[in-house]
Design an enzyme around this catalytic site. Structure first.
Site, mmCIF file in Angstrom:
data_model
loop_
_atom_site.group_PDB
_atom_site.id
_atom_site.type_symbol
_atom_site.label_atom_id
_atom_site.label_comp_id
_atom_site.label_asym_id
_atom_site.label_seq_id
_atom_site.Cartn_x
_atom_site.Cartn_y
_atom_site.Cartn_z
ATOM 1 N N LYS A 71 0.003 5.156 -1.776
ATOM 2 C CA LYS A 71 -0.506 3.863 -2.255
ATOM 3 C C LYS A 71 -0.357 3.659 -3.761
ATOM 4 O O LYS A 71 -0.153 2.531 -4.215
ATOM 5 C CB LYS A 71 -1.979 3.702 -1.870
ATOM 6 C CG LYS A 71 -2.223 3.572 -0.382
ATOM 7 C CD LYS A 71 -3.700 3.362 -0.100
ATOM 8 C CE LYS A 71 -3.978 3.327 1.391
ATOM 9 N NZ LYS A 71 -5.405 3.073 1.674
ATOM 10 N N ASP A 106 -6.989 -3.364 1.221
ATOM 11 C CA ASP A 106 -8.066 -2.416 1.527
ATOM 12 C C ASP A 106 -9.430 -2.952 1.081
ATOM 13 O O ASP A 106 -10.424 -2.804 1.791
ATOM 14 C CB ASP A 106 -7.809 -1.070 0.839
ATOM 15 C CG ASP A 106 -6.799 -0.217 1.585
ATOM 16 O OD1 ASP A 106 -6.649 -0.406 2.803
ATOM 17 O OD2 ASP A 106 -6.166 0.637 0.949
#
Length: 269
Positions: A71, A106
């Site tokens: 990420k 997220d």
């Protein structure tokens, strides 16, 4: 599913990633909205990310999710990074086109799943455990909601660095503020591959909300939360809500959450 040369390809990139539940509901969503597309897991080691990323572009893949450990590493490879993702410092959603675009969903997934249980977060006290990429998304979400946030990490310097970016206060041990915390969020990997006590779990109280970002595991924190009468949440709903937002970014379609949850429920049963 009628896979052909006209089928669009999407997927999730991580290591490990074969266990991911994302293909279950993403493929159901494509089917539900009538898009000729398929979503598959791509297992890519940390050192092979750049090669894989260039390959995905060359193969005309339309979009990907990213999970551990990619990420943060993906950010510098992108043409455009959304301001949310830029501040968080991590990207979990990439859209391919004339340019490569990076987003972080997220924080939206976390916020939607938590608020579904606790409602308004403004003024609530939250203890966040961990200071990795997932913690950054959680802290960003809590900052937007004006929650009172305490941050703890085993490496104090990492926690201090994050507290300077996001509105939070570091503590030397979780027990310092545990009694006053309405919500405890575990963003660490403890419970995923190895499991041990991050603090004295016997101090958890009835009515406190305990949120672990991992899912599908009977962790010590889950066991103690239930034993002490706390409300325990895992990361399954967060996974779905972040995936729904990714789907919207890729396709422009606002997906039906009920369809995604039904696909997962069918599998888990």
């Amino acid at each position: 599913m009628n896979i052909s040369g006209n089928t669009f390809l999407y997927g999730v990139v991580g290591y490990p990633v074969k266990h991911s539940l994302s293909p279950l509901f993403q493929n159901r969503l494509f089917e539900y909205v009538g898009l000729n597309a398929v979503y598959v897991p791509f297992e890519v080691k940390r050192e092979e990310l750049k090669t894989a990323f260039e390959g995905l572009k060359a193969l005309n893949v339309k979009g990907i999710n990213l999970t551990i450990p990619h990420k943060e590493a993906i950010v510098d490879m992108l043409d455009f990074v959304h301001p949310d993702a830029e501040k968080i410092g991590a990207v979990n959603t990439v859209k391919f086109g004339e340019r490569t675009e990076g987003y972080n969903t997220d924080w939206i997934g976390f916020l939607n799943s938590l608020k579904e249980t606790v409602g308004e977060l403004k003024g609530k006290t939250v203890l966040v455990l961990g200071a990795g990429g997932s913690a950054r998304a959680v802290l960003y979400a809590l900052e937007k909601e004006n929650a009172k946030v305490y941050l703890w990490n085993r490496t104090k310097e990492k926690a201090k660095n994050l507290s300077e970016i996001f509105k939070s206060e570091t503590v030397s041990s979780p027990e310092e503020v545990l009694d006053s915390a309405h919500i405890i969020v575990n963003t660490t990997s403890v419970g995923l591959t190895e499991d041990y006590l991050l603090f004295d779990y016997s101090l958890l109280k009835e009515g406190q909300v305990v949120f672990e970002l991992i899912y599908g595991k009977n962790t010590l924190l889950k066991e103690w939360s239930q034993k002490r009468g706390a409300v325990y949440l895992d990361g399954l709903k967060m996974l779905v809500y972040q995936g729904l937002e990714s789907f919207r970014i890729w396709t422009g379609c606002k997906p039906n959450p009920k369809v995604a949850f039904q696909a997962l429920e069918k599998h888990l049963k």
